[in-house]
Design a protein around this motif. Structure first.
Motif, mmCIF file in Angstrom:
data_model
loop_
_atom_site.group_PDB
_atom_site.id
_atom_site.type_symbol
_atom_site.label_atom_id
_atom_site.label_comp_id
_atom_site.label_asym_id
_atom_site.label_seq_id
_atom_site.Cartn_x
_atom_site.Cartn_y
_atom_site.Cartn_z
ATOM 1 N N UNK A 140 0.845 -1.200 0.000
ATOM 2 C CA UNK A 140 0.000 0.000 0.000
ATOM 3 C C UNK A 140 0.882 1.252 0.000
ATOM 4 N N UNK A 141 1.917 1.230 0.825
ATOM 5 C CA UNK A 141 2.878 2.336 0.849
ATOM 6 C C UNK A 141 3.499 2.552 -0.526
ATOM 7 N N UNK A 142 3.883 1.440 -1.197
ATOM 8 C CA UNK A 142 4.532 1.542 -2.500
ATOM 9 C C UNK A 142 3.652 2.242 -3.529
ATOM 10 N N UNK A 143 2.353 2.049 -3.438
ATOM 11 C CA UNK A 143 1.434 2.703 -4.384
ATOM 12 C C UNK A 143 1.604 4.210 -4.338
ATOM 13 N N UNK A 144 1.538 4.767 -3.146
ATOM 14 C CA UNK A 144 1.603 6.215 -2.995
ATOM 15 C C UNK A 144 3.031 6.726 -3.154
ATOM 16 N N UNK A 145 3.986 5.873 -2.833
ATOM 17 C CA UNK A 145 5.381 6.257 -3.034
ATOM 18 C C UNK A 145 5.689 6.397 -4.520
ATOM 19 N N UNK A 146 5.341 5.384 -5.322
ATOM 20 C CA UNK A 146 5.663 5.424 -6.745
ATOM 21 C C UNK A 146 4.903 6.535 -7.459
ATOM 22 N N UNK A 147 3.707 6.816 -6.999
ATOM 23 C CA UNK A 147 2.935 7.919 -7.570
ATOM 24 C C UNK A 147 3.643 9.246 -7.284
ATOM 25 N N UNK A 148 4.039 9.452 -6.039
ATOM 26 C CA UNK A 148 4.726 10.697 -5.670
ATOM 27 C C UNK A 148 6.044 10.846 -6.424
ATOM 28 N N UNK A 149 6.803 9.745 -6.550
ATOM 29 C CA UNK A 149 8.080 9.818 -7.251
ATOM 30 C C UNK A 149 7.877 10.094 -8.740
ATOM 31 N N UNK A 150 6.794 9.554 -9.318
ATOM 32 C CA UNK A 150 6.502 9.859 -10.711
ATOM 33 C C UNK A 150 6.259 11.338 -10.928
ATOM 34 N N UNK A 151 5.787 12.036 -9.894
ATOM 35 C CA UNK A 151 5.582 13.490 -9.934
ATOM 36 C C UNK A 151 6.845 14.240 -9.517
ATOM 37 N N UNK A 283 15.775 4.037 -9.872
ATOM 38 C CA UNK A 283 14.421 4.606 -9.826
ATOM 39 C C UNK A 283 14.432 6.051 -10.311
ATOM 40 N N UNK A 284 15.459 6.793 -9.917
ATOM 41 C CA UNK A 284 15.570 8.181 -10.373
ATOM 42 C C UNK A 284 15.786 8.233 -11.886
ATOM 43 N N UNK A 285 16.563 7.295 -12.412
ATOM 44 C CA UNK A 285 16.809 7.281 -13.855
ATOM 45 C C UNK A 285 15.533 6.949 -14.627
ATOM 46 N N UNK A 286 14.669 6.109 -14.038
ATOM 47 C CA UNK A 286 13.377 5.822 -14.667
ATOM 48 C C UNK A 286 12.555 7.100 -14.805
ATOM 49 N N UNK A 287 12.552 7.903 -13.748
ATOM 50 C CA UNK A 287 11.817 9.176 -13.767
ATOM 51 C C UNK A 287 12.401 10.111 -14.815
#
Length: 436
Positions: A140-151, A283-287
Motif C-alpha cells: 500500500x505504501x509503495x502505491x503512494x510512493x511510486x505515484x509521488x516519485x513519478x511526480x 528509480x531516479x533514472x526511470x523518472x
C-alpha cells in the motif's frame, strides 16, 4: 541541458530515493544486527527466512514500479489521468500484497525440505509468516510512493521511510530483548517490529501526500490494471530472477553449515545496502527517462541515461573500497563468533569486486524501464543468473573446492554479464526510439 546539469539533477532526484530504498533494506540489517546478539541459530534462521521473504518483497516492489514511468510520462495538468494510474495501482498492489502473504504463509510450512539444519528451519517458520504479513502495508505504501516519485516528489517517501526505519529499531529493542515492559520474543519480535512499523509507514505516507491525491476514488478499471501489469510483472520478475538467485545461493550455503550461512548473511546484508542505493539511482533514472519521453527530447534522454551509469559507477566503486578497508570491522558488528567473522570478511572482498557490475545492472534495468522496455531485460536477467551464475557457483562451491566463496564467484559473473548487456541495449534503443 549540459552533462553537469544532468548529473546535478540526477543527484538531487536520486538522493531521497536512495535513502528511501535503504529504508527497506535497513529493516533487514537492523533485524540481523540485533538478532545476531542472541545467537548463531536465530541469525541463520533470519537469513534463511529472509531469502524467501526478500524474493516476495522485491517482486512486489518491482511490480509497483510500473506506476512511476506512467506518471512521469504524463502531463502534470492531466489530473484525471494521473489519478487513474494511482487508483489502478492501489488495487493492483493491495491484491498483490495479499497474494504475497499467502505464498509466504504456505512456504513457511515446507521449510524443513530445504536441507537446512533442523533448529534453523524451525525458528524460521513463524518469523517468515510475520514478515510476509508486513508486505500488505508495504505494498500500500509503495502505491503512494511510486505515484509521488513519478511526480518528481522523492522527498516525501524518503522522510516516511526514515521514520519507519527508526520505529523498527525502537520496536526491535522492545520486542527482541523484552525491554520497556514488552515480552522478550527474540526473532519473532523482530518480525512484529517490522509489521508495526510498516502499518504506521503507509498511514503516514497517505496523510503526507494527501494534497497530491485529492480526488482519489475507490474504483478501478481492469484494462488499466492490465496496462500496469504489462510493465510491472516483467519488472517484478527481474527482481525475482536476481534476488531468487541470491536466495538459492543462500540455500546452497546452508548445505555447508550454519556458520557459513551466518557469514553469508552478514556479507549479503552489507552488499544489499549498496545494491538498494543503486536501485535508488535506478528509480531516479526511470523518472528522468520518462520525463524526456514526455518532452520528446532524444539527446537529453541519452545523456540522462548515461549520466546515471556514470554516477552509479563512482558510487559503487566507493562502496567496494569501503568493504575492503573495513572487511574485518563490519562483521564484528553482527556477531562475536570468530569463525563467522573471518568467513564474512573473505566474502566482503568478493562483494567489493562486483560492486560496479551490480550497480550498472541495477541502473540498466531502471533506464530501460523508463523506456518501458521490460521483456528483453527480463530474459537477460534470467539467463545471467539462472543459466550462468547459479550453475557456475554450485560447481565452484561443491566440485571446485571453493566452498562458500565459490558461490559468490558465480554470482559475480552473473552480475557482470547482466550489467554489460543492459548498457548495450539502452545505447541501441535510445538511438532509435520513436516518440508519439
Amino acid at each position: 541541458m549540459t552533462i553537469k546539469e544532468h548529473l546535478r539533477k540526477n543527484i538531487v532526484l536520486a538522493t531521497p530515493v536512495i535513502i528511501g530504498q535503504l529504508g527497506h533494506i535497513m529493516v533487514s540489517v537492523a533485524d540481523s544486527v540485533m538478532v545476531g546478539r542472541i545467537g548463531v541459530i536465530p541469525l541463520a534462521a533470519a537469513t534463511f527466512a529472509g531469502t524467501i521473504y526478500h524474493v516476495l518483497m522485491l517482486f512486489g516492489i518491482g511490480v509497483s514500479y510500473a506506476i512511476t514511468p506512467k506518471v512521469a510520462a504524463t502531463d502534470t495538468k492531466d489530473r484525471p489521468r494521473l489519478l487513474k494510474f494511482l487508483q489502478n495501482g492501489f488495487f493492483m498492489n493491495l491484491g498483490l500484497g495479499i497474494l504475497l502473504f499467502t505464498l509466504g504463509y504456505f512456504a513457511s510450512h515446507f521449510l524443513q525440505y530445504f536441507g537446512q539444519e533442523v533448529p534453523v528451519a524451525e525458528a524460521a517458520g513463524s518469523y517468515l509468516i510475520i514478515m510476509c504479513g508486513s508486505l500488505i502495508p508495504l505494498m500500500i505504501f509503495q502505491t503512494f510512493r511510486q505515484y509521488a516519485e513519478g511526480l518528481s516528489d522523492t522527498f516525501s517517501p524518503m522522510a516516511v521511510s526514515v521514520l519507519a526505519n527508526l520505529l523498527n529499531v525502537f520496536f526491535n529493542y522492545m520486542l527482541i530483548y523484552g525491554k520497556l515492559g514488552a515480552p522478550a520474543l527474540g526473532l519473532n519480535g523482530a518480525g512484529l517490529a517490522t509489521l508495526m512499523a510498516r502499518i504506521i509507514m503507509f498511514t503516514v505516507m497517505i496523510w503526507w501526500v494527501k494534497g497530491k491525491i485529492s480526488g482519489f476514488e475507490w474504483k478501478y478499471d481492469w484494462s488499466g490494471i492490465k496496462d500496469l501489469l504489462r510493465i510491472g510483472l516483467p519488472s517484478g520478475l527481474q527482481y525475482v530472477f536476481e534476488i531468487g538467485a541470491f536466495a538459492t545461493a543462500a540455500i546452497m550455503v546452508g548445505w555447508i553449515g550454519a556458520e557459513a550461512l551466518a557469514a553469508h548473511n552478514i556479507a549479503l546484508n552489507l552488499a544489499a545496502i549498496s545494491y538498494m542505493a543503486a536501485t535508488g539511482l535506478a528509480a531516479a533514472s526511470t523518472i528522468r527517462i520518462g520525463n524526456q519521453i514526455r518532452l520528446k527530447d532524444r539527446r537529453n534522454l541519452r545523456i540522462a541515461g548515461f549520466s546515471s551509469f556514470g554516477l552509479v559507477t563512482v558510487f559503487m566503486a566507493g562502496c567496494g573500497l569501503t568493504f575492503i578497508l573495513l572487511r574485518n570491522v563490519l562483521p564484528a558488528l553482527y556477531i562475536e563468533d570468530a569463525t563467522v567473522q573471518v568467513t564474512a570478511a573473505s566474502l566482503l572482498v568478493i562483494a567489493a569486486a562486483f560492486q560496479i557490475s551490480d550497480g550498472l545492472q541495477a541502473v540498466g534495468l531502471g533506464v530501460l524501464r523508463g523506456l518501458t522496455d521490460v521483456q528483453v531485460p527480463t530474459i537477460v536477467t534470467f539467463v545471467a543468473y539462472w543459466l550462468i551464475a547459479i550453475p557456475v557457483g554450485y560447481w565452484l562451491a561443491f566440485h571446485g573446492g571453493y566452498g562458500v566463496q565459490g558461490v559468490w564467484y558465480g554470482l559475480s559473473i552473473g552480475l557482470t554479464i547482466s550489467g554489460v548487456l543492459h548498457i548495450w541495449r539502452f545505447n541501441r534503443l535510445s538511438k532509435k526510439i520513436k516518440f508519439v
